[in-house]
Structure formats: C-alpha cells, structure tokens
Design an enzyme around this catalytic site. Structure first.
Site, PDB file in Angstrom:
ATOM      1  N   PHE A 193     -35.344 128.558  57.317  1.00 10.40           N
ATOM      2  CA  PHE A 193     -35.284 129.822  56.424  1.00 10.40           C
ATOM      3  C   PHE A 193     -36.579 130.055  56.219  1.00 10.40           C
ATOM      4  CE2 PHE A 193     -34.810 131.639  52.458  1.00 10.40           C
ATOM      5  CZ  PHE A 193     -34.034 132.726  52.670  1.00 10.40           C
ATOM      6  N   GLU A 224     -43.839 132.569  50.984  1.00 10.62           N
ATOM      7  CA  GLU A 224     -45.500 132.651  51.808  1.00 10.62           C
ATOM      8  C   GLU A 224     -46.487 131.857  50.889  1.00 10.62           C
ATOM      9  OE1 GLU A 224     -44.430 136.802  53.978  1.00 10.62           O
ATOM     10  OE2 GLU A 224     -46.131 136.905  52.865  1.00 10.62           O
ATOM     11  N   GLU A 283     -35.970 127.160  45.515  1.00 12.73           N
ATOM     12  CA  GLU A 283     -35.012 128.048  45.430  1.00 12.73           C
ATOM     13  C   GLU A 283     -34.956 128.676  43.926  1.00 12.73           C
ATOM     14  OE1 GLU A 283     -31.643 127.267  47.629  1.00 12.73           O
ATOM     15  OE2 GLU A 283     -32.616 126.064  48.918  1.00 12.73           O
ATOM     16  N   ASP A 338     -38.211 127.876  35.382  1.00  7.94           N
ATOM     17  CA  ASP A 338     -38.730 129.116  34.362  1.00  7.94           C
ATOM     18  C   ASP A 338     -37.930 130.413  35.104  1.00  7.94           C
ATOM     19  OD1 ASP A 338     -40.142 127.182  33.314  1.00  7.94           O
ATOM     20  OD2 ASP A 338     -41.965 128.144  33.302  1.00  7.94           O
ATOM     21  N   HIS A 364     -46.793 134.305  47.733  1.00  2.00           N
ATOM     22  CA  HIS A 364     -45.585 134.938  47.532  1.00  2.00           C
ATOM     23  C   HIS A 364     -44.459 134.054  47.379  1.00  2.00           C
ATOM     24  CE1 HIS A 364     -47.971 138.204  48.863  1.00  2.00           C
ATOM     25  NE2 HIS A 364     -47.641 139.054  47.761  1.00  2.00           N
ATOM     26  N   ARG A 395     -29.822 116.170  51.469  1.00  2.00           N
ATOM     27  CA  ARG A 395     -29.044 117.434  51.117  1.00  2.00           C
ATOM     28  C   ARG A 395     -29.752 118.552  51.485  1.00  2.00           C
ATOM     29  NH1 ARG A 395     -30.367 121.043  48.347  1.00  2.00           N
ATOM     30  NH2 ARG A 395     -31.251 119.992  46.602  1.00  2.00           N
ATOM     31  N   LEU A 441     -35.443 100.549  33.452  1.00  2.00           N
ATOM     32  CA  LEU A 441     -35.520  99.525  34.404  1.00  2.00           C
ATOM     33  C   LEU A 441     -36.938  99.057  34.360  1.00  2.00           C
ATOM     34  CD1 LEU A 441     -33.041 100.570  35.715  1.00  2.00           C
ATOM     35  CD2 LEU A 441     -33.966 100.027  38.031  1.00  2.00           C
ATOM     36  N   GLY A 442     -37.920  99.657  33.517  1.00  2.00           N
ATOM     37  CA  GLY A 442     -39.101  98.897  33.110  1.00  2.00           C
ATOM     38  C   GLY A 442     -40.018  98.838  34.580  1.00  2.00           C
TER      39      GLY A 442
END
Length: 394
Positions: A138, A142, A373, A377, A145, A99, A348-349
């Site tokens: 895209f 950074e 994206e 928080d 940043h 996706r 499922l253990g």
C-alpha cells in the site's frame, strides 16, 4: 539457538471469552496453534538476521488470515470483525511484523480493491491475494509527507489509454516481495486517486529499506515510479480524495488495536511465568511488592484494552464504528503494549534483552507500531478534535 517451547496462555481476567462465539474461539485457537507451530520456533532467528520469512505468506493465505472480512466469492472469509481482530491479536502475539504482513494484505490492499474497485479488478486480484499466491503493498506515505498525506507529490498524468505515474513512497511494508501495489497519487485536477501497479511494469522498482532496529522480520521498502505506464483499467473507479486511503487505514488501525494487545499479552505472560520461577533472596521474585505492582498494572491495562477492542469489534461488524473510535483504540493498545513491554523487560533483568525471550523483540517492534498508520500524537489530536470540535492540526 535452542528452540524454546511456546507456552503462551492468554489472560482473561474478566471472563471475556463468554462474549465470544464458539466460532470466534475456534478461529483464535487455529491461529494461535499456527503461531506456536510455525512462527515462534523461527521468528527470533529471522529477526536477528533481519530477514523476512517469505514462506509465511502462503501459510497465512491457507489459514484465511488475508482479507477475512472480504466476501467468500472473492476468496475472503466472509467473517465478522471480532474474528478479524482475534486473528490479528494472535499473529502479533507471535510478531508484529507477521501481523503487519496480514494487515497490509487484507486492510490496505484487498479492502480498497473490494470497496473502491470494479468487478473485473475484484476478480483479477482478490482471489490471488486471499490465497497468498500474490503479496500486496500500500503506497501512501512519502519521504516528506507522513502524517500529512494530502501534501503528496506522487502523480498521474493522462496519456490516452493509460496514465503516466511518477513519484516515490517510503516505509512500505511488503514492498520488496509484493506483486501488486495499491498506490495513491494526484491526478491533473489535484484529486487523489488509487491505482493498481504491478511488478514488472517498466520504471517501477521496490528498493529494500535496510538498517532497521524494529520490525526486523518484516520486509520494508520504497516504491519508486519513473514514467510508469499504468493502464486506465488499473485505476480504482469508485473513490476520489483522501477518504480513499483513510478508509483503508481505518480498517488496518482496527486490526492494530487488537494486534498490539497480542504483543502486550505475550510480554505479560512471559513476565508472569518468569516471576514465579526466578528465585532471588530465597524466594520467587513474583512475591516482591514491586514486581506484583508491575504485573497488577499490566493485567489491568490488558483487561481494559480487551473490553475496548471487543466493543469496537461489535460496532465495526454493525457498520457503526467511527474512524475516531478506531483511533482511540489503536492509540490505547499501542501505548499500553509499549509500557507493558518495557516493564516486562525490567522484570527479566538482563535476560530480558536476549533473544531467549520475546520481550525485547516486541519492545522494538512496538516502537514502529506506535508510529505507523497514524502516530500516537496524531491519534490523540484526532480524539481531541472529536470531543472539542476544534482542529489542532492547522
């Protein structure tokens, strides 16, 4: 590893299919069948080997999963946002990395070229991206940043008929295989501009990010620019400032809101089926109260999230959705999917940690989806600022 048959059935506790058109259901069925046939049989092996199944790019292009809301004349599907959401739900039901590939291509590469580009740029790039002939990426985040993209250091300087691009971007999905990168950089006036960088431009490289425990079947890399000459016709003319990249991210976050829900559905469906088959103390574990509590909470959260993303899809198609509404849905879907994956794993253990089932792979993938994206928080604070009018970021 033996290939297990993909038996997925999507939960619809509140009969929400009645809110969908026949076209919506056909689109969902088409992508679901594709995932069952082409993704489910191979994805565990690719994830174990941390390898990107590059063949899916052309397959998803043929299927119409790239830029489904982009107009038909540019190679897009001309579809509404419910259709786009359902496609992302089904792809992420298979794997978050699959996706991600589609989200980046449609929302983060094709959308800005369509919305902020000129006609020459649209005609040059969009049809090739829509068909899957080209893969795009895209470049915003950074090394220093992430949540604060306004602090970016990547920059362009005027040099006559071209600009000189310098800097670096990190955590870039599709980067190692991309022919085209939509990169955000500051010009000499300090304005953030979008530039289209093409593979082969001198000084442009895309080192692969290794050692990930999450999104292992997705290609992640860096974008590095050393005095890259970018023709001025590659600058996106119709946007300046952070609203450019943030507008793209609103579209991509919308897709994630549906996508993470797909991962949640897959974990729930797996746990439900397992709970009816796994016998302990002479009865199926689905008959025990604690297991029923987990399943009941899962289906409740999935149903609430389905209603949220459906309504958001209507608002998106009408051009009325706010970025803040998208933030709420992105954060909610990621949170419930992460919790559901964890609870499903416990049901499922020991089997839950093996590649025989999809849950642990979803669980690891969702740690990235929770962060990228807009982190969990940050999206909370976006909602907080929207309801109080007070900025907690500064």
């Amino acid at each position: 590893m033996a290939v297990k048959t993909d038996l997925f059935q999507s939960p619809d506790y509140y009969l929400l299919d009645e809110l969908l058109t026949e076209e919506h259901k056909l689109i969902r069925e088409t992508v679901r069948n594709y995932v069952k046939k082409e993704i489910s049989p191979i994805i565990e092996d690719y994830a174990q080997r941390a390898e990107f199944p590059v063949q899916i790019v052309k397959q998803m292009g043929d299927l119409g999963c790239f830029g489904p809301t982009i107009p038909v004349e540019y190679g897009g599907g001309g579809l509404d946002y419910i259709s786009y959401g359902l496609m992302m739900q089904e792809l992420e039901r298979g794997d978050s990395g699959v996706r991600s590939t589609a989200s980046v291509q449609g929302s983060l590469v094709m959308f800005p070229i369509y919305a902020y580009g000129n006609e020459d740029q649209r005609m040059k790039y969009l049809p090739k991206l829509a068909s899957g002939e080209w893969l795009g990426c895209f470049g915003l985040t950074e090394p220093d940043h992430g949540s604060n993209p306004a602090g970016m250091l990547t920059n362009i300087k005027d040099a006559g008929d071209h600009v000189i691009l310098n800097g670096a971007k990190m955590w870039i999905s599709n980067a190692p295989y991309a022919q085209v990168a939509v990169v955000w950089a500051k010009d000499e006036a300090g304005d953030i501009r979008g530039v289209i960088v093409e593979r082969g431009m001198e000084g442009f490289s895309t080192p692969t990010t290794h050692g990930k425990w999450s999104l292992r079947a997705s290609a992640t890399g860096e974008l590095v620019f050393h005095d890259v000459k970018v023709p001025k016709e590659n600058i996106l003319p119709n946007v300046k400032g952070l609203k450019g990249p943030l507008g793209c991210l609103t579209k991509a976050r919308y897709g994630i809101a549906w996508g993470a829900l797909g991962a949640a559905m897959d974990c729930y469906d797996t746990a439900l089926r397992y709970s009816k088959e796994r016998i302990q103390f002479d009865r199926p574990i689905g008959g025990f109260q604690l297991q029923q509590k987990k399943l009941a909470e899962m289906i409740t959260e999935i149903t609430k999230a389905q209603l949220l993303v459906w309504r958001l899809g209507i608002l998106m198609s009408e051009g009325r959705a706010t970025p803040q509404q998208v933030s709420m849905a992105k954060r909610n879907s990621c949170e419930i999917a992460t919790n559901i994956a964890r609870d499903a794993r416990t049901m499922l253990g020991g089997m839950g940690i093996t590649g025989e089932y999809s849950i642990m792979r979803h669980m690891m993938n969702l740690e990235s989806v929770l962060t990228y994206e807009g982190t969990h928080d940050i999206h909370l604070l976006i909602t907080g600022m929207d309801v109080t009018g007070l900025n907690a970021f500064k």
